[in-house]
Design a protein around this motif. Sequence first.
Motif, PDB file in Angstrom:
ATOM      1  N   UNK A  47       0.830  -1.210   0.000  1.00  0.00           N
ATOM      2  CA  UNK A  47       0.000   0.000   0.000  1.00  0.00           C
ATOM      3  C   UNK A  47       0.865   1.261   0.000  1.00  0.00           C
ATOM      4  N   UNK A  48       2.011   1.202   0.661  1.00  0.00           N
ATOM      5  CA  UNK A  48       2.911   2.355   0.714  1.00  0.00           C
ATOM      6  C   UNK A  48       3.649   2.559  -0.605  1.00  0.00           C
ATOM      7  N   UNK A  49       3.812   1.516  -1.392  1.00  0.00           N
ATOM      8  CA  UNK A  49       4.553   1.609  -2.655  1.00  0.00           C
ATOM      9  C   UNK A  49       3.879   2.543  -3.646  1.00  0.00           C
ATOM     10  N   UNK A  50       2.568   2.687  -3.543  1.00  0.00           N
ATOM     11  CA  UNK A  50       1.839   3.518  -4.490  1.00  0.00           C
ATOM     12  C   UNK A  50       2.246   4.985  -4.403  1.00  0.00           C
ATOM     13  N   UNK A  51       2.827   5.405  -3.276  1.00  0.00           N
ATOM     14  CA  UNK A  51       3.221   6.805  -3.118  1.00  0.00           C
ATOM     15  C   UNK A  51       4.513   7.141  -3.862  1.00  0.00           C
ATOM     16  N   UNK A  52       5.285   6.132  -4.255  1.00  0.00           N
ATOM     17  CA  UNK A  52       6.533   6.378  -4.960  1.00  0.00           C
ATOM     18  C   UNK A  52       6.252   6.598  -6.440  1.00  0.00           C
ATOM     19  N   UNK A  53       6.774   7.684  -6.971  1.00  0.00           N
ATOM     20  CA  UNK A  53       6.549   8.003  -8.371  1.00  0.00           C
ATOM     21  C   UNK A  53       7.268   7.035  -9.292  1.00  0.00           C
ATOM     22  N   UNK A  54       8.554   6.850  -9.068  1.00  0.00           N
ATOM     23  CA  UNK A  54       9.352   5.978  -9.924  1.00  0.00           C
ATOM     24  C   UNK A  54       9.661   4.701  -9.153  1.00  0.00           C
ATOM     25  N   UNK A  55       8.835   3.705  -9.345  1.00  0.00           N
ATOM     26  CA  UNK A  55       8.959   2.455  -8.591  1.00  0.00           C
ATOM     27  C   UNK A  55      10.243   1.713  -8.932  1.00  0.00           C
ATOM     28  N   UNK A  56      10.672   1.779 -10.186  1.00  0.00           N
ATOM     29  CA  UNK A  56      11.903   1.103 -10.605  1.00  0.00           C
ATOM     30  C   UNK A  56      13.104   1.691  -9.871  1.00  0.00           C
ATOM     31  N   UNK A 132      19.526   9.774 -10.018  1.00  0.00           N
ATOM     32  CA  UNK A 132      18.466   9.638  -9.026  1.00  0.00           C
ATOM     33  C   UNK A 132      18.618   8.352  -8.218  1.00  0.00           C
ATOM     34  N   UNK A 133      18.911   7.247  -8.905  1.00  0.00           N
ATOM     35  CA  UNK A 133      19.025   5.946  -8.228  1.00  0.00           C
ATOM     36  C   UNK A 133      20.166   5.908  -7.220  1.00  0.00           C
ATOM     37  N   UNK A 134      21.306   6.479  -7.624  1.00  0.00           N
ATOM     38  CA  UNK A 134      22.492   6.401  -6.781  1.00  0.00           C
ATOM     39  C   UNK A 134      22.671   7.634  -5.905  1.00  0.00           C
ATOM     40  N   UNK A 135      21.713   8.568  -6.028  1.00  0.00           N
ATOM     41  CA  UNK A 135      21.749   9.806  -5.244  1.00  0.00           C
ATOM     42  C   UNK A 135      23.073  10.529  -5.444  1.00  0.00           C
ATOM     43  N   UNK A 136      23.429  10.732  -6.705  1.00  0.00           N
ATOM     44  CA  UNK A 136      24.657  11.431  -7.095  1.00  0.00           C
ATOM     45  C   UNK A 136      24.279  12.555  -8.047  1.00  0.00           C
ATOM     46  N   UNK A 137      25.132  13.562  -8.127  1.00  0.00           N
ATOM     47  CA  UNK A 137      24.952  14.615  -9.124  1.00  0.00           C
ATOM     48  C   UNK A 137      25.151  14.009 -10.508  1.00  0.00           C
ATOM     49  N   UNK A 138      24.470  14.566 -11.516  1.00  0.00           N
ATOM     50  CA  UNK A 138      24.611  14.055 -12.876  1.00  0.00           C
ATOM     51  C   UNK A 138      26.054  14.174 -13.358  1.00  0.00           C
ATOM     52  N   UNK A 139      26.727  15.269 -13.002  1.00  0.00           N
ATOM     53  CA  UNK A 139      28.129  15.418 -13.404  1.00  0.00           C
ATOM     54  C   UNK A 139      29.002  14.346 -12.776  1.00  0.00           C
ATOM     55  N   UNK A 140      28.717  13.991 -11.540  1.00  0.00           N
ATOM     56  CA  UNK A 140      29.483  12.930 -10.875  1.00  0.00           C
ATOM     57  C   UNK A 140      29.253  11.592 -11.572  1.00  0.00           C
ATOM     58  N   UNK A 141      28.032  11.359 -12.008  1.00  0.00           N
ATOM     59  CA  UNK A 141      27.728  10.129 -12.752  1.00  0.00           C
ATOM     60  C   UNK A 141      28.540  10.104 -14.042  1.00  0.00           C
TER      61      UNK A 141
END
Length: 169
Positions: A47-56, A132-141
């Motif tokens: 039920x809590x999963x529905x609140x996440x926008x990007x489930x993947x 977003x997944x790794x919680x890093x800046x795009x430049x760092x990625x």
Amino acid sequence: MTQETFKNTVFILKNEMYRFAKRFVMSSDEAEDVVQDLMVKFWQKREELEQFGNLKSYALKSVRNECLNRLKHHDVKAGFADMQIHRSELYSMDINNLKEHIIGFINELPEKQKMVIHLKDVEEYEVSEISEMLEMEENAVRVNLMRARQKVKEQISQLMNYEQRSISR
């Protein structure tokens, strides 16, 4: 969330979660355990999963965190040393298998570089999604991806040069 909805939104991610987990734990059985445990947790919190926008993204973050937690609880140094010795023996048996060498080169990368190159080149995510997944800046990625690719490229070049010298003799 119904069982059918769960199956169509969460359960379909299991293969991707498994491949990602395997990059961390390097064991098929352990990766399967990670995914299975997370699926149980996801079902319990469906039920809590529905609140996440990007489930993947949430699922892959969960895999990453679960794997890191498991690695902390294992005797990492002894297991890693044994695994490296085992890998060396396997690779020396089949020196001409470039794919195996490349996988080995990627596995030797620092964790951030390994995760970034896997998500970008194997799973084919965009830099923004990886960020977003790794919680890093795009430049760092981007920097980690460039460095990882450069290191793998250098190792492939060294391997090819070595094989060329061996063939020439």
